[in-house]
Write a protein that holds these residues in place. Structure first.
Motif, PDB file in Angstrom:
ATOM      1  N   MET A  88      21.868  11.204  -7.742  1.00 60.10           N
ATOM      2  CA  MET A  88      21.638  10.613  -9.066  1.00 60.10           C
ATOM      3  C   MET A  88      21.400   9.112  -8.913  1.00 60.10           C
ATOM      4  O   MET A  88      22.069   8.441  -8.128  1.00 60.10           O
ATOM      5  N   ARG A  89      20.454   8.594  -9.665  1.00 63.53           N
ATOM      6  CA  ARG A  89      20.123   7.172  -9.583  1.00 63.53           C
ATOM      7  C   ARG A  89      21.316   6.319 -10.009  1.00 63.53           C
ATOM      8  O   ARG A  89      21.980   6.579 -10.999  1.00 63.53           O
ATOM      9  N   GLN A  90      21.589   5.293  -9.212  1.00 63.00           N
ATOM     10  CA  GLN A  90      22.681   4.391  -9.516  1.00 63.00           C
ATOM     11  C   GLN A  90      22.385   3.606 -10.778  1.00 63.00           C
ATOM     12  O   GLN A  90      21.270   3.154 -10.999  1.00 63.00           O
ATOM     13  N   GLN A  91      23.399   3.458 -11.628  1.00 62.35           N
ATOM     14  CA  GLN A  91      23.250   2.695 -12.851  1.00 62.35           C
ATOM     15  C   GLN A  91      24.235   1.540 -12.856  1.00 62.35           C
ATOM     16  O   GLN A  91      25.318   1.607 -12.266  1.00 62.35           O
ATOM     17  N   HIS A  92      23.850   0.465 -13.527  1.00 60.62           N
ATOM     18  CA  HIS A  92      24.716  -0.692 -13.660  1.00 60.62           C
ATOM     19  C   HIS A  92      24.988  -0.935 -15.145  1.00 60.62           C
ATOM     20  O   HIS A  92      24.110  -0.771 -15.985  1.00 60.62           O
ATOM     21  N   LYS A  93      26.209  -1.306 -15.448  1.00 60.22           N
ATOM     22  CA  LYS A  93      26.604  -1.629 -16.821  1.00 60.22           C
ATOM     23  C   LYS A  93      27.097  -3.066 -16.851  1.00 60.22           C
ATOM     24  O   LYS A  93      28.035  -3.429 -16.141  1.00 60.22           O
ATOM     25  N   THR A  94      26.458  -3.886 -17.650  1.00 58.05           N
ATOM     26  CA  THR A  94      26.860  -5.279 -17.793  1.00 58.05           C
ATOM     27  C   THR A  94      27.697  -5.440 -19.058  1.00 58.05           C
ATOM     28  O   THR A  94      27.247  -5.100 -20.152  1.00 58.05           O
ATOM     29  N   PHE A  95      28.902  -5.929 -18.903  1.00 61.64           N
ATOM     30  CA  PHE A  95      29.770  -6.202 -20.041  1.00 61.64           C
ATOM     31  C   PHE A  95      29.647  -7.678 -20.426  1.00 61.64           C
ATOM     32  O   PHE A  95      29.365  -8.530 -19.583  1.00 61.64           O
ATOM     33  N   GLN A  96      29.853  -7.955 -21.695  1.00 62.64           N
ATOM     34  CA  GLN A  96      29.838  -9.333 -22.161  1.00 62.64           C
ATOM     35  C   GLN A  96      31.047  -9.586 -23.044  1.00 62.64           C
ATOM     36  O   GLN A  96      31.684  -8.650 -23.537  1.00 62.64           O
ATOM     37  N   ALA A  97      31.383 -10.841 -23.213  1.00 66.31           N
ATOM     38  CA  ALA A  97      32.486 -11.239 -24.089  1.00 66.31           C
ATOM     39  C   ALA A  97      31.951 -12.214 -25.126  1.00 66.31           C
ATOM     40  O   ALA A  97      31.218 -13.148 -24.791  1.00 66.31           O
ATOM     41  N   ILE A  98      32.304 -11.977 -26.388  1.00 68.93           N
ATOM     42  CA  ILE A  98      31.850 -12.861 -27.463  1.00 68.93           C
ATOM     43  C   ILE A  98      33.012 -13.185 -28.389  1.00 68.93           C
ATOM     44  O   ILE A  98      33.997 -12.438 -28.467  1.00 68.93           O
ATOM     45  N   GLU A  99      32.897 -14.278 -29.084  1.00 68.33           N
ATOM     46  CA  GLU A  99      33.861 -14.672 -30.097  1.00 68.33           C
ATOM     47  C   GLU A  99      33.131 -14.723 -31.427  1.00 68.33           C
ATOM     48  O   GLU A  99      32.057 -15.324 -31.529  1.00 68.33           O
ATOM     49  N   VAL A 100      33.688 -14.061 -32.456  1.00 72.75           N
ATOM     50  CA  VAL A 100      32.971 -13.960 -33.723  1.00 72.75           C
ATOM     51  C   VAL A 100      33.724 -14.582 -34.897  1.00 72.75           C
ATOM     52  O   VAL A 100      33.223 -14.568 -36.020  1.00 72.75           O
ATOM     53  N   GLY A 101      34.911 -15.129 -34.663  1.00 71.71           N
ATOM     54  CA  GLY A 101      35.653 -15.751 -35.757  1.00 71.71           C
ATOM     55  C   GLY A 101      35.920 -14.775 -36.886  1.00 71.71           C
ATOM     56  O   GLY A 101      36.316 -13.628 -36.660  1.00 71.71           O
ATOM     57  N   LEU A 112      42.299   9.782 -11.755  1.00 71.75           N
ATOM     58  CA  LEU A 112      42.265   8.945 -12.950  1.00 71.75           C
ATOM     59  C   LEU A 112      40.941   8.202 -13.056  1.00 71.75           C
ATOM     60  O   LEU A 112      40.392   8.067 -14.149  1.00 71.75           O
ATOM     61  N   TYR A 113      40.432   7.735 -11.931  1.00 72.15           N
ATOM     62  CA  TYR A 113      39.079   7.174 -11.904  1.00 72.15           C
ATOM     63  C   TYR A 113      38.106   8.326 -11.729  1.00 72.15           C
ATOM     64  O   TYR A 113      38.204   9.095 -10.768  1.00 72.15           O
ATOM     65  N   ARG A 114      37.168   8.459 -12.655  1.00 69.53           N
ATOM     66  CA  ARG A 114      36.245   9.598 -12.634  1.00 69.53           C
ATOM     67  C   ARG A 114      34.856   9.148 -12.208  1.00 69.53           C
ATOM     68  O   ARG A 114      34.234   8.342 -12.900  1.00 69.53           O
ATOM     69  N   PRO A 115      34.349   9.643 -11.090  1.00 70.63           N
ATOM     70  CA  PRO A 115      32.968   9.341 -10.710  1.00 70.63           C
ATOM     71  C   PRO A 115      31.990  10.041 -11.645  1.00 70.63           C
ATOM     72  O   PRO A 115      32.386  10.859 -12.487  1.00 70.63           O
ATOM     73  N   VAL A 116      30.726   9.729 -11.508  1.00 75.81           N
ATOM     74  CA  VAL A 116      29.721  10.256 -12.420  1.00 75.81           C
ATOM     75  C   VAL A 116      29.689  11.777 -12.383  1.00 75.81           C
ATOM     76  O   VAL A 116      29.778  12.399 -11.318  1.00 75.81           O
ATOM     77  N   ASP A 117      29.602  12.420 -13.569  1.00 76.81           N
ATOM     78  CA  ASP A 117      29.515  13.877 -13.648  1.00 76.81           C
ATOM     79  C   ASP A 117      28.094  14.299 -14.009  1.00 76.81           C
ATOM     80  O   ASP A 117      27.169  13.475 -14.053  1.00 76.81           O
ATOM     81  N   GLU A 118      27.911  15.582 -14.293  1.00 75.12           N
ATOM     82  CA  GLU A 118      26.568  16.109 -14.547  1.00 75.12           C
ATOM     83  C   GLU A 118      25.944  15.525 -15.800  1.00 75.12           C
ATOM     84  O   GLU A 118      24.718  15.457 -15.920  1.00 75.12           O
ATOM     85  N   GLN A 119      26.758  15.106 -16.760  1.00 74.14           N
ATOM     86  CA  GLN A 119      26.242  14.514 -18.004  1.00 74.14           C
ATOM     87  C   GLN A 119      26.054  12.993 -17.888  1.00 74.14           C
ATOM     88  O   GLN A 119      25.621  12.349 -18.836  1.00 74.14           O
ATOM     89  N   GLY A 120      26.388  12.427 -16.739  1.00 76.04           N
ATOM     90  CA  GLY A 120      26.246  10.994 -16.566  1.00 76.04           C
ATOM     91  C   GLY A 120      27.459  10.189 -16.981  1.00 76.04           C
ATOM     92  O   GLY A 120      27.459   8.958 -16.916  1.00 76.04           O
ATOM     93  N   SER A 121      28.532  10.875 -17.419  1.00 84.36           N
ATOM     94  CA  SER A 121      29.756  10.188 -17.804  1.00 84.36           C
ATOM     95  C   SER A 121      30.551   9.816 -16.561  1.00 84.36           C
ATOM     96  O   SER A 121      30.544  10.527 -15.565  1.00 84.36           O
ATOM     97  N   ARG A 122      31.223   8.678 -16.640  1.00 81.18           N
ATOM     98  CA  ARG A 122      32.086   8.242 -15.552  1.00 81.18           C
ATOM     99  C   ARG A 122      33.037   7.179 -16.098  1.00 81.18           C
ATOM    100  O   ARG A 122      32.885   6.732 -17.234  1.00 81.18           O
ATOM    101  N   THR A 123      34.031   6.774 -15.319  1.00 78.00           N
ATOM    102  CA  THR A 123      34.914   5.694 -15.739  1.00 78.00           C
ATOM    103  C   THR A 123      34.116   4.395 -15.806  1.00 78.00           C
ATOM    104  O   THR A 123      33.555   3.953 -14.801  1.00 78.00           O
ATOM    105  N   LEU A 124      34.074   3.805 -16.985  1.00 77.31           N
ATOM    106  CA  LEU A 124      33.295   2.581 -17.197  1.00 77.31           C
ATOM    107  C   LEU A 124      34.131   1.316 -17.042  1.00 77.31           C
ATOM    108  O   LEU A 124      33.628   0.294 -16.594  1.00 77.31           O
ATOM    109  N   TYR A 125      35.391   1.379 -17.453  1.00 78.31           N
ATOM    110  CA  TYR A 125      36.231   0.199 -17.297  1.00 78.31           C
ATOM    111  C   TYR A 125      37.702   0.592 -17.334  1.00 78.31           C
ATOM    112  O   TYR A 125      38.073   1.666 -17.814  1.00 78.31           O
ATOM    113  N   THR A 126      38.519  -0.281 -16.793  1.00 82.20           N
ATOM    114  CA  THR A 126      39.973  -0.198 -16.895  1.00 82.20           C
ATOM    115  C   THR A 126      40.451  -1.392 -17.700  1.00 82.20           C
ATOM    116  O   THR A 126      40.053  -2.530 -17.426  1.00 82.20           O
ATOM    117  N   ALA A 127      41.271  -1.140 -18.704  1.00 80.62           N
ATOM    118  CA  ALA A 127      41.830  -2.223 -19.526  1.00 80.62           C
ATOM    119  C   ALA A 127      43.335  -2.279 -19.323  1.00 80.62           C
ATOM    120  O   ALA A 127      44.016  -1.236 -19.303  1.00 80.62           O
TER     121      ALA A 127
END
Length: 281
Positions: free
Chosen positions: A1-14, A261-276
């Motif tokens: 499966m093609r590797q995907q990257h997810k970019t997270f951002q942080a914003i302040e909205v008052g 607990l950390y889930r690699p990519v499955d057949e639907q493309g779901s995987r662990t995206l972040y840990t908070a």
């Protein structure tokens, strides 16, 4: 499966009124608007959903109107009630323990907004935002932290998407006990599990359209509630395996970064995206 990257951002909205929240939300509107139910697109349905919001979240009603004006799109106010959204079911694992809340969020990268938002709508709140102003997890200035997982059942009823419930609890409650009491008056559209933590207490509560809020045996949750899951569901989500693993590991960040607990990519493309990791204590 093609590797995907997810970019997270942080914003302040008052308080949402100076244009920063609207500048973020407007480019997403076409995608978000498609998630409205058919009932929510009718004038009668829109009126019902607005009335439902005012009845159960009156403290947030002025904020809802304010954000809808800022968004300035037809249907914005009814969308922001989160009572007229098509159901969704992300897979996650979470634990509250010793004044800390730790969670993994699992989904397809293209279905997660990936925005950490600091806001002061009614009070200071920070969390992972979704559906324009809902929260997947977060913490407020009183040191109350909340996160969600899908409850693993297909029931659906009239009520709110859990994202706005998390937002509402963090905007209006100071403690776990106060938030649990508040949950008893909030209709929830889809079975969900909420883990709530403050400096001295941690609980998980099962909620859904067909049951009263029910405190779980401990402050852990995966993707099932009080009922057993089918073999097929366990093979797909490994929810019982993940729950056993997090109970054994406790609030250990290192364990969250390893299977199961950390889930690699499955057949639907779901995987662990972040840990908070929230630390109210």
């Amino acid at each position: 499966m093609r590797q995907q990257h997810k970019t997270f951002q942080a914003i302040e909205v008052g308080d949402g009124g100076d244009g920063r929240w609207a500048a973020y939300a407007r480019p997403l509107w076409q995608e978000m608007e498609a998630l409205l139910t058919e009932e929510g697109r009718t004038p009668e349905g829109a009126d019902r959903f607005r009335a439902l919001f005012r009845a159960h979240m009156p403290e947030m009603a002025p904020v809802l109107e304010h954000l809808a004006v800022q968004l300035d799109r037809p249907g914005a106010e009814v969308f922001l009630t989160h009572a007229a959204l098509r159901p969704f079911s992300p897979a996650c694992t979470q634990i509250g323990q010793n004044g800390t809340l730790l969670r993994n969020y699992d989904l397809r990268p293209d279905q997660c907004e990936g925005v950490i938002v600091s806001s002061c709508l009614l009070r200071p709140v920070i969390g992972m935002q979704d559906m324009l102003w809902g929260l997947l997890d977060g913490m407020n200035d009183a040191g109350l932290a909340v996160s969600l997982t899908w409850g693993g059942r297909s029931a659906h009823g009239r009520g709110f998407a859990i994202l706005v419930v998390v937002r509402y609890l963090l905007e209006t409650c100071d403690t776990v006990d106060e938030a649990v009491a508040r949950l008893r008056s909030l209709p929830v559209a889809v079975p969900q599990n909420l883990t709530l933590v403050d400096a001295v207490k941690a609980v998980t509560v099962f909620v859904g359209p067909d049951m009263p809020p029910t405190v779980a045996p401990d402050a852990c949750a995966a993707n099932h509630q009080h009922l057993p899951v089918t073999d097929e569901q366990e093979r797909a989500l490994r929810t019982q395996e993940r729950l056993r693993a997090i109970r054994a590991a406790g609030a250990d960040v290192a364990a969250m970064l390893k299977p199961p607990l950390y889930r690699p990519v499955d057949e639907q493309g779901s995987r662990t995206l972040y840990t908070a990791h929230y630390r109210p204590a």
